[in-house]
Scaffold this motif. Structure first.
Motif, PDB file in Angstrom:
ATOM      1  N   LYS A  89       7.704 -32.907  47.268  1.00 23.24           N
ATOM      2  CA  LYS A  89       8.406 -31.954  46.409  1.00 23.24           C
ATOM      3  C   LYS A  89       9.614 -32.665  45.835  1.00 23.24           C
ATOM      4  CE  LYS A  89       7.234 -27.549  48.386  1.00 23.24           C
ATOM      5  NZ  LYS A  89       7.597 -26.553  49.362  1.00 23.24           N
ATOM      6  N   PHE A  90       9.726 -32.654  44.532  1.00 25.28           N
ATOM      7  CA  PHE A  90      10.887 -33.218  43.858  1.00 25.28           C
ATOM      8  C   PHE A  90      11.781 -32.060  43.464  1.00 25.28           C
ATOM      9  CE2 PHE A  90       7.829 -36.549  43.526  1.00 25.28           C
ATOM     10  CZ  PHE A  90       8.562 -37.720  43.528  1.00 25.28           C
ATOM     11  N   VAL A  91      13.031 -32.073  43.907  1.00 27.12           N
ATOM     12  CA  VAL A  91      13.998 -31.059  43.518  1.00 27.12           C
ATOM     13  C   VAL A  91      14.863 -31.707  42.441  1.00 27.12           C
ATOM     14  CG1 VAL A  91      15.860 -29.544  44.257  1.00 27.12           C
ATOM     15  CG2 VAL A  91      13.953 -30.013  45.799  1.00 27.12           C
ATOM     16  N   VAL A  92      14.659 -31.262  41.197  1.00 24.08           N
ATOM     17  CA  VAL A  92      15.323 -31.863  40.040  1.00 24.08           C
ATOM     18  C   VAL A  92      16.546 -31.024  39.689  1.00 24.08           C
ATOM     19  CG1 VAL A  92      15.043 -32.596  37.648  1.00 24.08           C
ATOM     20  CG2 VAL A  92      13.092 -32.699  39.207  1.00 24.08           C
ATOM     21  N   ALA A  93      17.730 -31.614  39.821  1.00 24.72           N
ATOM     22  CA  ALA A  93      18.979 -30.931  39.494  1.00 24.72           C
ATOM     23  C   ALA A  93      19.353 -31.254  38.051  1.00 24.72           C
ATOM     24  CB  ALA A  93      20.077 -31.380  40.440  1.00 24.72           C
ATOM     25  N   ASP A  94      19.649 -30.210  37.279  1.00 20.90           N
ATOM     26  CA  ASP A  94      20.060 -30.371  35.887  1.00 20.90           C
ATOM     27  C   ASP A  94      21.556 -30.081  35.803  1.00 20.90           C
ATOM     28  OD1 ASP A  94      20.409 -30.414  33.178  1.00 20.90           O
ATOM     29  OD2 ASP A  94      18.860 -28.921  32.721  1.00 20.90           O
ATOM     30  N   PRO A  95      22.400 -31.118  35.665  1.00 19.50           N
ATOM     31  CA  PRO A  95      23.847 -30.887  35.654  1.00 19.50           C
ATOM     32  C   PRO A  95      24.348 -30.105  34.437  1.00 19.50           C
ATOM     33  CG  PRO A  95      23.351 -33.249  35.784  1.00 19.50           C
ATOM     34  CD  PRO A  95      22.073 -32.520  35.624  1.00 19.50           C
ATOM     35  N   LYS A  96      23.584 -30.102  33.334  1.00 18.85           N
ATOM     36  CA  LYS A  96      24.025 -29.382  32.127  1.00 18.85           C
ATOM     37  C   LYS A  96      24.105 -27.882  32.360  1.00 18.85           C
ATOM     38  CE  LYS A  96      22.830 -32.058  28.035  1.00 18.85           C
ATOM     39  NZ  LYS A  96      21.854 -32.219  26.976  1.00 18.85           N
ATOM     40  N   ASN A  97      23.047 -27.327  32.972  1.00 14.75           N
ATOM     41  CA  ASN A  97      23.046 -25.874  33.166  1.00 14.75           C
ATOM     42  C   ASN A  97      23.172 -25.461  34.628  1.00 14.75           C
ATOM     43  OD1 ASN A  97      20.508 -26.348  34.200  1.00 14.75           O
ATOM     44  ND2 ASN A  97      19.411 -25.505  32.461  1.00 14.75           N
ATOM     45  N   LYS A 149      12.367 -32.559  24.856  1.00  7.85           N
ATOM     46  CA  LYS A 149      12.058 -31.197  25.303  1.00  7.85           C
ATOM     47  C   LYS A 149      12.880 -30.856  26.539  1.00  7.85           C
ATOM     48  CE  LYS A 149       7.305 -30.907  23.694  1.00  7.85           C
ATOM     49  NZ  LYS A 149       5.929 -30.639  24.110  1.00  7.85           N
ATOM     50  N   THR A 150      13.094 -29.549  26.757  1.00  7.36           N
ATOM     51  CA  THR A 150      13.804 -29.116  27.951  1.00  7.36           C
ATOM     52  C   THR A 150      12.862 -29.170  29.156  1.00  7.36           C
ATOM     53  OG1 THR A 150      13.243 -26.788  27.694  1.00  7.36           O
ATOM     54  CG2 THR A 150      15.257 -27.568  26.591  1.00  7.36           C
ATOM     55  N   ILE A 151      13.428 -29.126  30.348  1.00  8.25           N
ATOM     56  CA  ILE A 151      12.616 -29.175  31.565  1.00  8.25           C
ATOM     57  C   ILE A 151      11.690 -27.967  31.673  1.00  8.25           C
ATOM     58  CG2 ILE A 151      12.674 -29.222  34.095  1.00  8.25           C
ATOM     59  CD1 ILE A 151      15.215 -30.899  33.885  1.00  8.25           C
ATOM     60  N   PRO A 152      12.174 -26.727  31.383  1.00  7.03           N
ATOM     61  CA  PRO A 152      11.245 -25.592  31.443  1.00  7.03           C
ATOM     62  C   PRO A 152      10.074 -25.715  30.463  1.00  7.03           C
ATOM     63  CG  PRO A 152      13.492 -24.797  31.452  1.00  7.03           C
ATOM     64  CD  PRO A 152      13.553 -26.269  31.200  1.00  7.03           C
ATOM     65  N   GLU A 153      10.305 -26.304  29.296  1.00  7.83           N
ATOM     66  CA  GLU A 153       9.209 -26.516  28.341  1.00  7.83           C
ATOM     67  C   GLU A 153       8.177 -27.481  28.911  1.00  7.83           C
ATOM     68  OE1 GLU A 153      11.586 -25.909  24.098  1.00  7.83           O
ATOM     69  OE2 GLU A 153      11.096 -27.921  24.781  1.00  7.83           O
ATOM     70  N   LEU A 154       8.642 -28.558  29.520  1.00  7.75           N
ATOM     71  CA  LEU A 154       7.724 -29.554  30.076  1.00  7.75           C
ATOM     72  C   LEU A 154       6.948 -29.018  31.280  1.00  7.75           C
ATOM     73  CD1 LEU A 154       9.988 -32.713  29.874  1.00  7.75           C
ATOM     74  CD2 LEU A 154       7.935 -32.289  28.546  1.00  7.75           C
ATOM     75  N   LEU A 155       7.566 -28.117  32.045  1.00  6.46           N
ATOM     76  CA  LEU A 155       6.914 -27.570  33.238  1.00  6.46           C
ATOM     77  C   LEU A 155       6.129 -26.300  32.955  1.00  6.46           C
ATOM     78  CD1 LEU A 155       9.760 -28.030  35.881  1.00  6.46           C
ATOM     79  CD2 LEU A 155       7.812 -29.521  35.432  1.00  6.46           C
ATOM     80  N   GLY A 156       6.212 -25.794  31.739  1.00  7.09           N
ATOM     81  CA  GLY A 156       5.504 -24.564  31.402  1.00  7.09           C
ATOM     82  C   GLY A 156       6.183 -23.320  31.937  1.00  7.09           C
ATOM     83  N   LEU A 157       7.507 -23.352  32.040  1.00  7.92           N
ATOM     84  CA  LEU A 157       8.271 -22.200  32.554  1.00  7.92           C
ATOM     85  C   LEU A 157       8.997 -21.504  31.413  1.00  7.92           C
ATOM     86  CD1 LEU A 157       9.922 -23.958  35.630  1.00  7.92           C
ATOM     87  CD2 LEU A 157       7.961 -22.449  35.677  1.00  7.92           C
ATOM     88  N   GLU A 158       8.325 -21.330  30.290  1.00  5.62           N
ATOM     89  CA  GLU A 158       8.953 -20.780  29.084  1.00  5.62           C
ATOM     90  C   GLU A 158       9.581 -19.424  29.293  1.00  5.62           C
ATOM     91  OE1 GLU A 158       9.587 -22.356  26.083  1.00  5.62           O
ATOM     92  OE2 GLU A 158       9.019 -23.934  27.468  1.00  5.62           O
ATOM     93  N   GLY A 159       9.062 -18.633  30.209  1.00 12.70           N
ATOM     94  CA  GLY A 159       9.594 -17.287  30.431  1.00 12.70           C
ATOM     95  C   GLY A 159      10.940 -17.288  31.128  1.00 12.70           C
ATOM     96  N   GLY A 160      11.445 -18.460  31.482  1.00  8.40           N
ATOM     97  CA  GLY A 160      12.745 -18.529  32.143  1.00  8.40           C
ATOM     98  C   GLY A 160      12.671 -18.305  33.636  1.00  8.40           C
ATOM     99  N   SER A 161      11.495 -18.475  34.235  1.00  3.98           N
ATOM    100  CA  SER A 161      11.361 -18.254  35.673  1.00  3.98           C
ATOM    101  C   SER A 161      11.540 -19.586  36.410  1.00  3.98           C
ATOM    102  CB  SER A 161       9.984 -17.665  35.996  1.00  3.98           C
ATOM    103  OG  SER A 161       8.972 -18.570  35.608  1.00  3.98           O
ATOM    104  N   GLU A 162      12.760 -20.128  36.324  1.00  6.58           N
ATOM    105  CA  GLU A 162      13.037 -21.388  37.008  1.00  6.58           C
ATOM    106  C   GLU A 162      12.983 -21.153  38.512  1.00  6.58           C
ATOM    107  OE1 GLU A 162      15.452 -20.250  34.756  1.00  6.58           O
ATOM    108  OE2 GLU A 162      14.874 -21.487  33.063  1.00  6.58           O
ATOM    109  N   GLU A 163      12.616 -22.215  39.218  1.00  5.89           N
ATOM    110  CA  GLU A 163      12.529 -22.096  40.669  1.00  5.89           C
ATOM    111  C   GLU A 163      13.856 -22.463  41.306  1.00  5.89           C
ATOM    112  OE1 GLU A 163       9.115 -23.779  42.505  1.00  5.89           O
ATOM    113  OE2 GLU A 163       7.941 -23.545  40.707  1.00  5.89           O
TER     114      GLU A 163
END
Length: 130
Positions: free
Chosen positions: A5-13, A115-129
């Motif tokens: 499992k990779f936990v990717v931290a996005d410092p921007k948001n 592209k943003t991370i949600p776009e690349l992961l297919g999380l367009e609905g904003g359901s980040e984990e």
């Protein structure tokens, strides 16, 4: 093929994303090294390894070399959080090198793609984990 499992931290948001991917290309890399995000499906991103955990739950420490498990006297995180000033305790921790039995790898975005991370992961609905 060992997965992690990779936990990717996005410092921007300030959000984190969990990605399950093969960790074989990262075996031998150390905490602090930067790698191409294409390895875990983040095209155009550069990621920095910040830490991780092995299959038994022992955390990686940047000041211990290799991928071995050792019992060391700790006075600060990672691996031990002192409750009182000056408290020290002997704890088991992992070294700073990724091995095949590391099951969680914490990474931070250091260079962004188009592209943003949600776009690349297919999380367009904003359901980040997480």
């Amino acid at each position: 093929m060992p997965t992690a499992k990779f936990v990717v931290a996005d410092p921007k948001n300030g959000k984190c994303y969990q990605i399950e991917a093969d960790n074989t290309p990262l075996v031998g890399k150390k905490i602090g090294e930067i790698f191409d995000g294409k390895i875990i499906g983040l095209e155009g991103y550069k990621l920095q390894i910040r830490g991780g955990t092995d299959s038994s739950g022992f955390p990686m420490r940047p000041d211990i070399h290799g991928s071995r498990k050792v019992r060391v006297l700790l006075s600060a995180p990672p691996g031990f959080k002192p409750r009182k000033k000056g408290e020290r305790r002997r704890k088991t921790v992992r070294g700073n090198t990724i091995a095949s039995d590391i099951v969680q790898i914490n990474v931070k975005v250091v260079e962004y793609g188009e592209k943003t991370i949600p776009e690349l992961l297919g999380l367009e609905g904003g359901s980040e984990e997480q």
